[in-house]
Enzyme design. Structure first.
Site, PDB file in Angstrom:
ATOM      1  N   CYS A  99       0.869  -1.177   0.000  1.00  0.00           N
ATOM      2  CA  CYS A  99       0.000   0.000   0.000  1.00  0.00           C
ATOM      3  C   CYS A  99       0.904   1.224   0.000  1.00  0.00           C
ATOM      4  O   CYS A  99       2.123   1.109   0.088  1.00  0.00           O
ATOM      5  CB  CYS A  99      -0.853   0.037   1.253  1.00  0.00           C
ATOM      6  SG  CYS A  99      -1.853  -1.440   1.465  1.00  0.00           S
ATOM      7  N   ARG A 153       1.299   1.834  -6.278  1.00  0.00           N
ATOM      8  CA  ARG A 153       1.455   0.866  -5.190  1.00  0.00           C
ATOM      9  C   ARG A 153       0.146   0.140  -4.885  1.00  0.00           C
ATOM     10  O   ARG A 153       0.085  -0.727  -4.018  1.00  0.00           O
ATOM     11  CB  ARG A 153       1.947   1.563  -3.917  1.00  0.00           C
ATOM     12  CG  ARG A 153       3.309   2.202  -4.057  1.00  0.00           C
ATOM     13  CD  ARG A 153       3.704   2.895  -2.785  1.00  0.00           C
ATOM     14  NE  ARG A 153       4.010   1.981  -1.708  1.00  0.00           N
ATOM     15  CZ  ARG A 153       5.211   1.508  -1.426  1.00  0.00           C
ATOM     16  NH1 ARG A 153       6.247   1.886  -2.127  1.00  0.00           N
ATOM     17  NH2 ARG A 153       5.393   0.677  -0.430  1.00  0.00           N
ATOM     18  N   GLU A 161      10.499 -22.139 -16.691  1.00  0.00           N
ATOM     19  CA  GLU A 161      10.220 -20.737 -16.377  1.00  0.00           C
ATOM     20  C   GLU A 161      11.380 -19.834 -16.826  1.00  0.00           C
ATOM     21  O   GLU A 161      11.154 -18.736 -17.343  1.00  0.00           O
ATOM     22  CB  GLU A 161       9.947 -20.598 -14.870  1.00  0.00           C
ATOM     23  CG  GLU A 161       9.744 -19.191 -14.340  1.00  0.00           C
ATOM     24  CD  GLU A 161       8.589 -18.417 -14.991  1.00  0.00           C
ATOM     25  OE1 GLU A 161       7.796 -18.996 -15.734  1.00  0.00           O
ATOM     26  OE2 GLU A 161       8.512 -17.199 -14.753  1.00  0.00           O
ATOM     27  N   LYS A 202      10.928 -16.713 -19.390  1.00  0.00           N
ATOM     28  CA  LYS A 202      11.330 -15.327 -19.075  1.00  0.00           C
ATOM     29  C   LYS A 202      12.202 -14.760 -20.190  1.00  0.00           C
ATOM     30  O   LYS A 202      12.022 -13.625 -20.613  1.00  0.00           O
ATOM     31  CB  LYS A 202      12.129 -15.248 -17.762  1.00  0.00           C
ATOM     32  CG  LYS A 202      11.393 -15.332 -16.466  1.00  0.00           C
ATOM     33  CD  LYS A 202      10.478 -14.198 -16.139  1.00  0.00           C
ATOM     34  CE  LYS A 202       9.131 -14.344 -16.750  1.00  0.00           C
ATOM     35  NZ  LYS A 202       8.080 -14.974 -16.059  1.00  0.00           N
ATOM     36  N   HIS A 234      16.703 -37.528 -26.268  1.00  0.00           N
ATOM     37  CA  HIS A 234      15.595 -38.088 -27.066  1.00  0.00           C
ATOM     38  C   HIS A 234      15.204 -37.178 -28.229  1.00  0.00           C
ATOM     39  O   HIS A 234      14.145 -37.347 -28.803  1.00  0.00           O
ATOM     40  CB  HIS A 234      14.394 -38.369 -26.165  1.00  0.00           C
ATOM     41  CG  HIS A 234      14.694 -39.393 -25.119  1.00  0.00           C
ATOM     42  ND1 HIS A 234      14.869 -40.729 -25.402  1.00  0.00           N
ATOM     43  CD2 HIS A 234      14.912 -39.262 -23.791  1.00  0.00           C
ATOM     44  CE1 HIS A 234      15.161 -41.381 -24.295  1.00  0.00           C
ATOM     45  NE2 HIS A 234      15.192 -40.515 -23.294  1.00  0.00           N
ATOM     46  N   LYS A 254      -0.329  -7.886 -19.604  1.00  0.00           N
ATOM     47  CA  LYS A 254      -0.124  -8.376 -18.235  1.00  0.00           C
ATOM     48  C   LYS A 254      -1.178  -9.403 -17.866  1.00  0.00           C
ATOM     49  O   LYS A 254      -0.909 -10.382 -17.189  1.00  0.00           O
ATOM     50  CB  LYS A 254      -0.158  -7.190 -17.255  1.00  0.00           C
ATOM     51  CG  LYS A 254       0.126  -7.568 -15.809  1.00  0.00           C
ATOM     52  CD  LYS A 254       1.566  -7.963 -15.608  1.00  0.00           C
ATOM     53  CE  LYS A 254       1.856  -8.488 -14.221  1.00  0.00           C
ATOM     54  NZ  LYS A 254       3.063  -9.326 -14.175  1.00  0.00           N
TER      55      LYS A 254
END
Ligand code: M6R
Length: 618
Positions: A2, A27, A491, A495, A514, A613
């Site tokens: 906050c 924020r 991941e 990115k 493989h 987003k």
């Protein structure tokens, strides 16, 4: 996360507070509010953006001292009751406070205060501080005569509070004063001429002053129009250094980092700490997931977990599959949501569905959740956004406490998702008798070390930057991992693709031979996640296979591993940690590697091409 603001000056406080809050809107903006000291406490609140609050405030509101807050909900939905400031005192209200942080022992304090006659209007942890402070000063809920000064009462109240806080406080009985306190949440004071400011970060008041004092943990401060006094924990007056802020507004909003993504990578230290806050007890070897609407008996009877997620959240879910099966002995399936909806899934009795989505708004995830709920399957959502659509549909919700994530590439929301998944898997294992309390105690000790270990990685980011720059113009990158490091390899590749536009693939290292090994040629960078654990030796064999094809091996390895250097060309180190928790460290290295690669390639890091987003279409 906050934002709090405060003002003590000679001008009307309300416009200054609103202007400051607008600067802190990044924020969080679930709701906002201000209190000014007029003839007494005068509080205004509104749901949504600051502009909504602005329209609630009378044009000529008097009062030259005040506090304000813009909220990113953690405890309780985004509504007016839960919006800050929170007040205490009955006809008239005496005390008003704003808070950024998390009070870990708020439930115990709340029960005690209710027993003493205090009435709560909100679901927040913050209201507890208002009533506790009131009690220390006025003795009882309707007490009218202050028995001690605000600062003395504050110091006493803080002794009872566990958790993190940046507080702004004003009292109807102490006109002209604004009090502050800090522990583990940012707080800075701006020094003006005949006026002083306070805020969670300097952006709030950069238009007024660039002379600032950073408040440190356990310090309290008293601001008036003519001065600032800062005290240590024992109440001794302190001399503090005045610093000059040279950043422009945009740099200040990013706390001096070049991009939100880099800022958010650094924020993982506090985000993981906050996500754990109040959920683990080292002493008792206990994990508290009170928001989970499943009894221990129901957890014991579970026969299956079905994880549903997309993108980065799917990688967090894949780690979950390993953990639920290995630790808790529960069969676990994971699906990509856009596939799940159309494959006519077979539903077993005793299935718990876990939907993982940082935004809580991903269309495919919502559709998959609706599909599984049509089989009367209980659902748990793991999300970062209070009040998002998923939270209104799932039966239980666990919140990551990462704060708003502005960069399109998920970083701190991923590491906090996996933090919660660790807690869930270990909790289920404990309840199902697969792990002992002693094991859980040591697990808690280890997971609490993670934020500090991440800080150590961040302190050595130059080595990762150098490595990224060396390979920034590679055509292709490969990421290899085994076992718990396999989801991290996936991941890491995602990115890199997302923000640097370099072709990257993640593989289970054993799969390489493989097929994918055909892609390797001289100089191809291959990132091998090779932290110590049950598959370490196998990983070394895979590294040798890669080396034999003249590829370049960049290993992510433990700080104490002396062997890896014999095989890898470059070694990026993470602190030696528990094998189970190493993914939380390795991912930080891969996030930084992607970030610096994108930086070297001059890419649009926070807003990569073609991406949004939150993907709210099918
Ligand atoms: O909000 P969600 O977690 O449901 O989003 C899922 C994906 O769209 C998201 O993780 C995406 O892959 C990110 N851009 C990853 O950085």
């Amino acid at each position: 996360m906050c934002g709090i603001v405060g003002y003590a000056g000679r001008n009307a406080a309300a416009p200054v507070l609103i202007e400051s809050l607008k600067k802190l809107e990044y924020r969080g903006y679930d709701s906002a509010g201000i209190t000014v000291l007029g003839s007494g406490i005068e509080t205004y609140k509104a749901v949504g953006k600051i502009i909504n609050l602005e329209s609630e405030i009378p044009k000529k509101l008097g009062g030259t001292v005040g506090i304000g807050h813009t909220r990113w909900a953690t405890h309780g939905r985004p509504n007016t009751e839960n919006a800050h400031p929170h007040n205490s005192g009955v006809n008239p209200e005496k005390i008003s406070i704003v808070h950024n942080g998390i009070i870990e022992n708020y439930m115990a304090l709340k029960e005690r205060l209710i027993g003493e006659g205090y009435q709560f209007k909100s679901e927040t942890d913050t209201e507890v501080i208002a009533h506790l402070l009131h009690k220390h000063i006025y003795g009882k809920p309707d007490g009218k005569e202050a028995q001690c000064e605000l600062l003395v009462g504050l110091r006493e109240a803080l002794k009872e509070i566990e958790g993190s806080y940046a507080l702004g406080i004003i009292s109807a009985d102490e006109q002209g004063k604004l009090l502050l306190a800090r522990k583990d949440s940012p707080l800075v004071i701006g020094l003006g001429k005949g006026e002083n400011f306070a805020a969670s970060d300097v952006t709030a008041f950069l238009n007024h002053t660039r002379d600032v004092i950073f408040v440190d943990d356990f310090e309290t401060a008293v601001l008036s129009p003519s001065g600032v006094e800062i005290f240590d924990r024992e109440g001794n007056l302190k001399e503090k250094k005045i610093e000059k802020i040279e950043w422009d507004f945009e740099a200040a909003e990013k706390a001096g980092y070049e991009h939100f993504m880099l800022k958010e990578i650094h924020e993982q230290v506090t985000a993981i700490h906050d996500t754990l806050a109040g959920k683990v007890s080292e002493l008792e070897g206990a994990i508290y997931l009170n928001e989970l609407n499943l009894s221990e008996d129901e957890i014991r009877k579970l026969s299956r977990v079905q994880i549903l997620a997309c993108g980065t959240s799917w990688h967090a879910g894949l780690l979950g599959k390993y953990l639920f099966e290995q630790l808790a002995g529960i069969h676990c399936d994971i699906d990509i949501c856009s596939e799940y909806r159309y494959r006519n899934p077979v539903m077993n009795e005793g299935t718990l569905a876990i939907a993982i989505t940082q935004s809580g708004e991903t269309a495919d995830t919502l559709a998959a959740v609706r599909e599984i709920m049509s089989y009367n399957c209980p659902t748990l959502a793991i999300t970062n956004v209070v009040g998002s659509t998923i939270t209104r549909e799932a039966n239980s919700v666990l919140y990551t406490r990462a704060g708003p994530e502005i960069g399109v590439a998920a970083t701190k929301t991923f590491s906090t998702q996996i933090t919660l998944i660790y807690l869930l898997a270990v909790k289920f294992a404990l309840v199902r008798g697969k792990l002992s309390h002693d094991y859980v105690k040591s697990f808690i000790t280890e997971i609490r070390k993670v934020p500090g270990e991440i800080q150590q990685i961040l302190n050595q980011k130059e080595a990762i930057k150098e490595c990224a720059e060396n390979f920034a113009h590679a055509k292709s990158y490969f990421f290899l991992g085994r076992h718990l490091n396999y989801p991290i390899a996936l991941e890491g590749a995602l990115k890199l693709k997302e923000i640097s536009y370099v072709h990257a693939e993640g593989f289970a290292a054993g799969e390489l031979k493989h097929g994918p090994i055909a892609l390797l040629d001289e100089g191809t960078p291959v990132v091998a996640i090779a932290t110590r654990g049950q598959t370490y030796e196998k990983m070394l064999s895979n590294i040798k296979e890669v080396k034999a094809r003249d590829a370049v091996v960049i290993a992510v390895a433990d700080s104490k591993d002396t062997e890896i250097g014999k095989y890898a060309d470059i070694v990026l180190r993470v602190p030696q940690s528990d094998e189970l928790l190493a993914p939380l460290l390795s991912i930080v290295v891969l996030q930084l590697l992607s970030y610096y690669t994108a930086l070297a390639r001059n890419c649009s890091i926070d807003k990569p091409r073609n991406l949004a987003k939150s993907v709210t279409v099918e």
